[in-house]
Design a protein around this motif. Structure first.
Motif, PDB file in Angstrom:
ATOM      1  N   ASN A  27       0.326  -1.406  -0.091  1.00  0.00           N
ATOM      2  CA  ASN A  27      -0.323   0.064   0.142  1.00  0.00           C
ATOM      3  C   ASN A  27       1.010   0.998  -0.168  1.00  0.00           C
ATOM      4  OD1 ASN A  27      -2.071  -1.712  -0.048  1.00  0.00           O
ATOM      5  ND2 ASN A  27      -2.075  -1.750   2.596  1.00  0.00           N
ATOM      6  N   LEU A  36      -6.725  -0.401   8.370  1.00  0.00           N
ATOM      7  CA  LEU A  36      -7.209  -1.552   7.087  1.00  0.00           C
ATOM      8  C   LEU A  36      -7.828  -1.995   7.297  1.00  0.00           C
ATOM      9  CD1 LEU A  36      -3.821  -2.782   6.604  1.00  0.00           C
ATOM     10  CD2 LEU A  36      -5.105  -1.441   5.307  1.00  0.00           C
ATOM     11  N   LEU A  71      -4.690   1.959  -1.243  1.00  0.00           N
ATOM     12  CA  LEU A  71      -5.008   1.047  -1.212  1.00  0.00           C
ATOM     13  C   LEU A  71      -4.116   0.542  -2.608  1.00  0.00           C
ATOM     14  CD1 LEU A  71      -5.765  -2.295   0.186  1.00  0.00           C
ATOM     15  CD2 LEU A  71      -7.860  -1.418  -1.674  1.00  0.00           C
ATOM     16  N   GLY A  72      -3.177  -0.266  -2.870  1.00  0.00           N
ATOM     17  CA  GLY A  72      -2.146  -1.434  -3.638  1.00  0.00           C
ATOM     18  C   GLY A  72      -2.370  -2.168  -4.215  1.00  0.00           C
TER      19      GLY A  72
END
Length: 291
Positions: A27, A36, A71-72
Motif C-alpha cells: 500500500n 486496514l 490501497l495497492g
C-alpha cells in the motif's frame, strides 16, 4: 446466498483485514495500517450489497476511492484470494445455487480489482508524465547553465590595470551572446569602477548587422555609465560592415590592436608605457612597466 453466508460476515471481515495487514507493504503511505480493518469492512459491506442488487457502479466507485486512499493492487489481490478461500470453505454442500453464488463473489472481486488497477495505471501515468517533465526541466536548466559557463569562459573580462578592463571576444557574436556579454561587462565595470573598457574583436571572424548593432549598444551602455569605450582589432571587413550599417561611433575610440588600446587606456590614467631605464624625474608622468 445471503442466507448461508450472513453468519460468516465476522469471520470474512477478520480474514480480509488479516490479508490486508499481511500485504500492507504494497500500500502507499496515504493508507496507514490502523485503517486496514476499516477498509476490509468497507469491502465486505459492499460485497453483500452487490450480492443483493448486482449493481456494479458502487463497486467501481469504491475501487476508485480505495485506490485514491492508497490501497495497492497486490494488497487487494491478496485479500481477494483470502476471501474466495473462506467462501469456498464455507459453501454448504446442499446448496444447488452455491457455485453460481461463489461466481458472483468472484465477479465482485474482479470489478473491485479492475477499478483499483485502473486508478493505479492512471496514477503511474501521471507520475511518469511528471517525471518526464521534471527530467526535461532539469536537462534544460543544465543546458542553460552549461551555456552560461561556456559563455563566461569564452568571454573572460580581464583587469589589466586599476580601472582598466579588457574584454577579448572570440567566435561568432549573435544577439543572445551579445546580451550576456553586455550584462557581464557592465556588471564588472560597476564592481571594479572601471574608467576604460577595451573590447577586442580580433577573434570575431565576421560581423553582420546584428553583431555591429550589439557592439554599438554595448559601447553606448558603457558611455552612459561614464566608462570610456575602446574598440580594437577591427578587421577591414568589420570596418566595412560598420560603415555599411552607418554605425554611429562618435565618442568611441577605434584602434588597430589590443596593444594600442592598452597604451591609450594607460595614458588616460596618466601612465606611460616605457622600457627599463632611469627612473622618471620628480613631477614626470608615472610609468607602467609590464612584468
Amino acid at each position: 446466498m445471503q442466507i448461508w453466508i450472513d453468519p460468516e460476515r465476522q469471520v470474512l471481515a477478520k480474514s480480509a483485514a488479516k490479508a490486508l495487514k499481511d500485504n500492507a507493504v504494497h500500500n502507499r503511505s496515504g493508507l496507514p495500517p490502523f485503517r486496514l480493518s476499516q477498509v476490509a469492512q468497507q469491502i465486505l459491506d459492499e460485497l453483500f450489497q452487490f450480492l443483493a442488487t448486482g449493481d456494479a457502479a458502487p463497486v467501481l466507485s469504491l475501487g476508485q476511492k480505495l485506490g485514491q486512499q492508497g490501497l495497492g493492487l497486490r494488497a487487494l489481490l491478496g485479500l481477494s484470494r483470502a476471501l474466495l478461500r473462506e467462501v469456498l470453505a464455507r459453501l454448504p454442500g446442499d446448496a444447488p445455487e452455491g457455485l453460481e453464488q461463489v461466481a458472483r463473489v468472484n465477479d465482485y472481486l474482479t470489478l473491485l480489482v479492475d477499478a483499483v488497477a485502473e486508478h493505479e495505471n492512471s496514477a503511474i501515468g501521471v507520475q511518469r508524465d511528471e517525471m518526464q517533465l521534471a527530467l526535461e526541466r532539469a536537462i534544460q536548466n543544465r543546458e542553460r547553465e552549461l551555456r552560461r559557463v561556456i559563455l563566461e569562459l569564452s568571454t573572460p573580462i580581464m583587469p589589466v590595470h586599476d580601472h582598466i578592463l579588457v574584454l577579448p571576444l572570440i567566435g561568432k557574436l549573435d544577439a543572445e551572446r551579445a546580451a550576456r556579454i553586455t550584462e557581464s561587462l557592465l556588471r564588472e565595470v560597476v564592481e571594479r569602477q572601471a574608467r576604460t573598457a577595451i573590447i577586442d574583436v580580433t577573434g570575431v571572424p565576421s560581423m553582420d548587422a546584428e553583431a555591429v548593432a550589439a557592439l554599438v549598444r554595448t559601447a553606448r551602455a558603457l558611455d552612459l555609465l561614464g566608462t570610456h569605450p575602446v574598440l580594437v582589432g577591427i578587421r577591414p571587413e568589420a570596418a566595412r560592415a560598420l560603415t555599411d550599417q552607418g554605425a554611429h561611433l562618435a565618442g568611441i575610440v577605434v584602434l588597430a590592436n589590443l596593444q594600442s588600446g592598452i597604451v591609450h587606456a594607460l595614458r588616460r590614467e596618466g601612465l606611460e608605457v616605457c622600457g627599463s631605464g632611469p627612473p622618471p624625474q620628480r613631477g614626470a608622468a608615472r610609468s607602467y612597466r609590464g612584468r
